[in-house]
Design an enzyme around this catalytic site. Sequence first.
Site, short mmCIF file in Angstrom:
data_model
loop_
_atom_site.label_atom_id
_atom_site.label_comp_id
_atom_site.label_asym_id
_atom_site.label_seq_id
_atom_site.Cartn_x
_atom_site.Cartn_y
_atom_site.Cartn_z
N GLU A 106 40.64 22.82 81.64
CA GLU A 106 40.76 22.44 80.19
C GLU A 106 40.41 23.95 79.42
O GLU A 106 39.83 24.62 80.01
CB GLU A 106 39.74 21.60 79.82
CG GLU A 106 38.39 21.93 79.51
CD GLU A 106 37.47 22.57 80.78
OE1 GLU A 106 37.98 21.98 81.90
OE2 GLU A 106 36.73 23.44 80.37
N LYS A 145 34.23 34.40 80.39
CA LYS A 145 34.86 33.28 81.05
C LYS A 145 35.32 33.60 82.56
O LYS A 145 35.24 32.81 83.16
CB LYS A 145 36.03 32.73 80.27
CG LYS A 145 35.74 31.68 79.23
CD LYS A 145 34.81 30.74 79.19
CE LYS A 145 34.63 29.82 78.09
NZ LYS A 145 33.59 28.88 78.34
N SER A 190 29.93 37.41 73.50
CA SER A 190 30.65 36.88 74.50
C SER A 190 32.23 37.03 74.87
O SER A 190 32.79 36.90 75.76
CB SER A 190 30.36 35.31 74.50
OG SER A 190 30.95 34.86 73.19
#
Lengths: 396, 266
Positions: free
Chosen positions: A111, A89, A378
């Site tokens: 969010e 991220k 990830s």
Amino acid sequence: MQTPEPAPGRYGPYGGRYVAETLMPALDELTRAYEESQRDPAFQAELDSLLHHYAGRPTPTYFASRLTEEVGPRIWLKREDLCHTGAHKVNNTIGQILLAKRMGKTRIIAETGAGQHGVATATSCALMGLPCEVYMGAEDVRRQAPNVRRMELLGAEVHSVKSGSATLKDAMNEALRDWVTNVRTTHYCVGSVAGPHPYPLIVRDFQAVIGKEARAQMIEQAGKLPDAVVACVGGGSNAMGIFAGFIDDESVRLIGVEAAGDGIATGRHAAPLCAGGVGVLHGAKSYVLQTADGQIVEAHSISAGLDYPGVGPEHAWLKDIGRATYGAVTDAQALDAFQQLCRTEGIIPALETSHAFAYLPTVAKEVGDDADILVCLSGRGDKDLDTVLAQLKSRS
Amino acid sequence: MGRIADAFAKAKKENRAALVIYVCAGDPDLRTTEDLVVAAAESGADVIELGVPFSDPTADGPAIQRASERSLAAGTTLAKVLDTIGAIRRRTNVPILLFGYYNPILSYGEQKLVEETAARGADGFLVVDLPPEESDGLRLPAIEKGLDFVPLIAPTSDRDRVTEAAAAATSFLYYVSMTGVTGSKATDLASASERAGALQRELNRPIAIGFGVKTKEDVTTVARHVDGVVVGSAVVRVIEEAESSAAALSAVRTLVAELAAGARRQ
């Protein structure tokens, strides 16, 4: 009157901008700022420098020999879990917060589902000295408590969203309501390749570093391209990021794995590409989970980061044209894969990521043993320990 | 000229702003909605915005969010809302604008919705998350059927977007008074109304102002400058607070009559 030009940011029939008029100028402004930043060597240099010195890029691609023994084909892991903050991220948030500063925005909202994007946004805001507020579903606040504490330590204010299903979808609704109210001063740092144009484009581009690095690393380490690239798909940002490196390599299969929750047949899942229909949610046309009357349905997944009834529009298009294929695995399968990776490789993966691993037996059948599979690892799973341990306890 | 444009013209002739009243269809149930619309029309509403509930109303504040949730929990669907419009039409001629979000419309089928909306006697569409760029699929068939398409202008809209919205409008333009969601506190309704009034003169097209318009005094402020005024959350709140459908009807009659008095220009 003349028919207006079709909106930019289309992926076939998908994408577009389905938002309140109040936000349309902000999306234009963001598009312009992004395009300018792409042409500005100083912006690129600052981004590259932060990704390298701060976020720890490039991340390794690692040959998972013990997992290979269990699965069959050679398994390679793109180690996004080793990024600063523990997931991919941060690639996107560093880029977007740099962009927000460039636009003169003084406040950041985001969010978050699993909290990984919230943590990455809070981290990037702390790094660049901007105030940050994160919307998170009350249900996710409960099941991802460590990430809430992390965001608060990083100086962010976390708003617990109680409306609707109190998960990622509702957090995004509240973030959009905040943005429509404070749009002049605030940048909305969207965490996935979802939302109105230009977000699917911007987030894909900032995450494309994953695929770009992985492609070069495979050629160097394996001496060839992978036969298949596998990634989990919620909104789909890590998958788009790694797919982006291989999309022009026709020999490389691109495979996305959605969350089947309790099982597709139960209706309690988070797999719009596998079992949803075409609709409009949060500003873009794509596949969504909905009733026959076009009401959005709550998603269900053990993984907070995949617990979303929509998916990025580019995935919808890749599915329709057959460039990527999408499968789904259940909560139970993801839990098994989670444990398998812990045991075989000494890596605790995020529950989101575990879905990609749970699908490897299926991929192995398609590609055979003499093949190379690249998996996007990830994120790391420390945040999921409470959930996993509770589930394992209830199993025994 | 359609029924909505007629209503605006009639109000103007009578030296008042057209009063547009929002009612969330199906809150608390569709039978009551039918009565509420008739009551609002009898009490002075010139146009009804009939809200089609959506699960994810991102442009709405808590009052309309809760109304949408109650309505969906009661089983409201777009098909049933259309039936209710048919029933309303047998009792009143008040113009009805279907107001909502795009996904239920897309799911129903735009062409089919346009045909059935026309057949039941409603008058047009206002879709909050369907900007002019994305609107052809609904707007063009609607215009062909003689239905209105109402575009929005926001405080953030630049000159090009205002021009585009004005070109897409068939009756009036909806001017969002502030950056925010429905039911928020208007920060400066007077200056928003002044800006909208200047735009109305320039574009030569009726404008109605909505978002944050709650009281008779607010309505009067708006009515000084533009041809129309929209009240939504305040109506939804009196319905929410009423203990029975009969009480809701009576409360809506009182509120709408008061707002209508505020819409008169002295």
